[in-house]
Write an enzyme that holds these catalytic residues in place. Structure first.
Site, PDB file in Angstrom:
ATOM      1  N   ASP A  18       9.885  21.080   8.333  1.00 25.53           N
ATOM      2  CA  ASP A  18       8.870  21.231   9.382  1.00 25.53           C
ATOM      3  C   ASP A  18       7.838  22.301   9.042  1.00 25.53           C
ATOM      4  O   ASP A  18       6.695  22.234   9.509  1.00 25.53           O
ATOM      5  CB  ASP A  18       9.534  21.586  10.720  1.00 25.53           C
ATOM      6  CG  ASP A  18      10.044  20.361  11.455  1.00 25.53           C
ATOM      7  OD1 ASP A  18       9.703  19.237  11.052  1.00 25.53           O
ATOM      8  OD2 ASP A  18      10.788  20.528  12.438  1.00 25.53           O
ATOM      9  N   HIS A  36      11.462  17.826  22.154  1.00 19.79           N
ATOM     10  CA  HIS A  36      11.644  18.384  20.811  1.00 19.79           C
ATOM     11  C   HIS A  36      10.434  18.080  19.935  1.00 19.79           C
ATOM     12  O   HIS A  36       9.960  18.941  19.187  1.00 19.79           O
ATOM     13  CB  HIS A  36      12.915  17.824  20.174  1.00 19.79           C
ATOM     14  CG  HIS A  36      14.167  18.200  20.897  1.00 19.79           C
ATOM     15  ND1 HIS A  36      14.600  19.501  21.011  1.00 19.79           N
ATOM     16  CD2 HIS A  36      15.079  17.442  21.566  1.00 19.79           C
ATOM     17  CE1 HIS A  36      15.724  19.538  21.709  1.00 19.79           C
ATOM     18  NE2 HIS A  36      16.030  18.306  22.058  1.00 19.79           N
ATOM     19  N   LEU A  37       9.928  16.851  20.033  1.00 17.83           N
ATOM     20  CA  LEU A  37       8.751  16.487  19.247  1.00 17.83           C
ATOM     21  C   LEU A  37       7.533  17.281  19.704  1.00 17.83           C
ATOM     22  O   LEU A  37       6.713  17.716  18.884  1.00 17.83           O
ATOM     23  CB  LEU A  37       8.497  14.987  19.365  1.00 17.83           C
ATOM     24  CG  LEU A  37       7.463  14.373  18.421  1.00 17.83           C
ATOM     25  CD1 LEU A  37       7.783  14.695  16.971  1.00 17.83           C
ATOM     26  CD2 LEU A  37       7.387  12.867  18.632  1.00 17.83           C
ATOM     27  N   ALA A  38       7.421  17.496  21.001  1.00 13.38           N
ATOM     28  CA  ALA A  38       6.306  18.297  21.521  1.00 13.38           C
ATOM     29  C   ALA A  38       6.333  19.704  20.933  1.00 13.38           C
ATOM     30  O   ALA A  38       5.296  20.230  20.496  1.00 13.38           O
ATOM     31  CB  ALA A  38       6.365  18.354  23.044  1.00 13.38           C
ATOM     32  N   ASP A  39       7.518  20.323  20.903  1.00 11.96           N
ATOM     33  CA  ASP A  39       7.648  21.657  20.300  1.00 11.96           C
ATOM     34  C   ASP A  39       7.166  21.652  18.852  1.00 11.96           C
ATOM     35  O   ASP A  39       6.416  22.530  18.419  1.00 11.96           O
ATOM     36  CB  ASP A  39       9.110  22.116  20.325  1.00 11.96           C
ATOM     37  CG  ASP A  39       9.609  22.461  21.714  1.00 11.96           C
ATOM     38  OD1 ASP A  39       8.782  22.587  22.635  1.00 11.96           O
ATOM     39  OD2 ASP A  39      10.836  22.602  21.873  1.00 11.96           O
ATOM     40  N   GLN A  40       7.605  20.649  18.096  1.00 12.23           N
ATOM     41  CA  GLN A  40       7.316  20.605  16.667  1.00 12.23           C
ATOM     42  C   GLN A  40       5.864  20.247  16.371  1.00 12.23           C
ATOM     43  O   GLN A  40       5.356  20.558  15.286  1.00 12.23           O
ATOM     44  CB  GLN A  40       8.242  19.595  15.990  1.00 12.23           C
ATOM     45  CG  GLN A  40       9.707  19.983  16.044  1.00 12.23           C
ATOM     46  CD  GLN A  40      10.622  18.850  15.616  1.00 12.23           C
ATOM     47  OE1 GLN A  40      10.236  17.977  14.850  1.00 12.23           O
ATOM     48  NE2 GLN A  40      11.842  18.847  16.129  1.00 12.23           N
ATOM     49  N   HIS A  73       9.646  27.600  23.493  1.00 14.08           N
ATOM     50  CA  HIS A  73       9.132  27.374  22.142  1.00 14.08           C
ATOM     51  C   HIS A  73       7.623  27.175  22.167  1.00 14.08           C
ATOM     52  O   HIS A  73       6.891  27.744  21.347  1.00 14.08           O
ATOM     53  CB  HIS A  73       9.790  26.128  21.526  1.00 14.08           C
ATOM     54  CG  HIS A  73      11.147  26.371  20.976  1.00 14.08           C
ATOM     55  ND1 HIS A  73      12.160  25.445  21.066  1.00 14.08           N
ATOM     56  CD2 HIS A  73      11.684  27.432  20.325  1.00 14.08           C
ATOM     57  CE1 HIS A  73      13.246  25.918  20.493  1.00 14.08           C
ATOM     58  NE2 HIS A  73      12.982  27.120  20.041  1.00 14.08           N
TER      59      HIS A  73
END
Length: 339
Positions: free
Chosen positions: A109, A286-290, A310
């Site tokens: 990432d 989780h995808l939003a954080d990343q 996050h």
């Protein structure tokens, strides 16, 4: 040199700082790394991320060791100290051991947001955990995140040579990122679900009990099933539901654990999917954080199910490098991130 406070964040804050430094060429020193965590300081996977990005941007580092609560990162310094005539470049090859079951996808990432600034391709080979606790499994990375990024101009692929489960790890995977021209990531609508695939993997000793099949069936009996058994240093399993919608993608994962039935593992993933589809987000949390650092460098607008710690800490850190992300709270409880 930027002086950053890492006390309110975790590994995501470290990875975001690395992205900003590599893209901008600006140095930083982070203090109080992960101070609020039960195991403060850098852990093995954070050190691996620092070392991998340092290889790619010829950075000099200091204080990068497990347990360290302060470290510095200076892009291009190593190339300058080499005293040759070559200009520093962003890209190249790196090989890093994450250690035990430290998450390989989380280290990857830290490299993906660099795609738009690369002078040459990245080839990063990592050993460690492909399917580790407190991190997205490899099938989430491979079948949810990467396809979404490719749809927005980031040319990245991953090959998995060996799976690594908790606690021993021992997995190996290689990420290739080509110099790319990312397009703004606009994910504000989800739309109807158009496809659902259950990716279920287990270590070979669990094949007689059909653990992978049970996980997939419990997670999504009517979905397409991709079943795999693999040799690994530790017995383990994982299931990922990869959902494709009219305008977006999302993923929902669960890991096998000792004392937890395969059916229960699959049901955990199914529950996460159901909760997401009853909510307002265009992508999963989780995808939003990343996606926060990717949106910062590529632009765009993403509708997340909620604002997480996050997200808040990463937005604050990005501002230190003059990357501004607006956070808008909507009436239905979602949050829209835009840059």
């Amino acid at each position: 040199m930027h002086v950053l406070d890492g006390s309110s964040g975790g590994g995501q804050l470290v990875r975001t700082a690395l992205t900003c430094a590599a893209v901008s060429g600006e140095s930083f020193r982070m203090r109080y790394v992960r101070r609020a965590r039960s195991n403060p300081g850098l852990q093995a996977q954070h050190c691996a991320a620092v070392n991998a990005v340092a290889d790619i941007c010829d950075a000099a580092t200091d204080g990068v060791e497990v347990g360290s609560e302060a470290f510095s990162f200076e892009p291009e310094v190593a190339a300058e100290e080499a005293d040759d005539d070559e200009e520093p470049t962003l890209g190249g090859t790196t090989s890093v051991e994450v250690g035990t079951a430290g998450s390989i996808p989380l280290v990857f990432d830290s490299l993906l947001p660099l795609a738009g600034a690369l002078d040459e391709p990245i080839t990063a080979t990592l050993t460690g955990g492909t399917d580790a606790k407190w991190a997205p499994p490899m099938d989430y990375f491979q079948h949810v995140k990467l396809p979404l990024l490719r749809e927005h101009g980031i040319d990245a692929t991953v090959s998995v040579d060996r799976r690594g489960f908790y606690p021993r790890g021992g997995g190996e995977a290689t990420l290739t990122v080509e110099p790319s021209t990312p397009t703004p990531i606009t994910l504000t609508e989800r739309g109807d679900r158009e496809a659902l695939t259950a990716y279920s993997v287990a270590e070979s000793s669990l094949a007689d009990d059909e653990v992978a099949e049970q996980q997939a069936t419990a997670a999504a009996p009517d979905a397409a099933h991709e079943i795999a058994y693999t040799d690994a240093d530790s017995a383990g399993s994982a299931v990922v539901l990869a959902a494709e919608y009219e305008h977006s993608r999302a993923g929902f994962a669960a890991l096998g654990e000792r004392g937890v039935s395969a059916d229960a593992v699959g049901e955990n993933a199914a529950d996460a999917l159901a909760a997401f589809e009853s909510g307002p987000g265009a992508v999963d949390s989780h995808l939003a954080d990343q996606l926060v650092p990717v949106v910062a460098v590529a632009g765009g607008e993403v509708r997340a199910p909620e604002v997480t710690t996050h997200i808040e800490t990463c937005v604050d850190l990005l501002a230190e490098f003059d990357y501004d992300i607006d956070i808008e709270h909507t009436d239905d409880g979602a949050v829209v991130l835009s840059a």
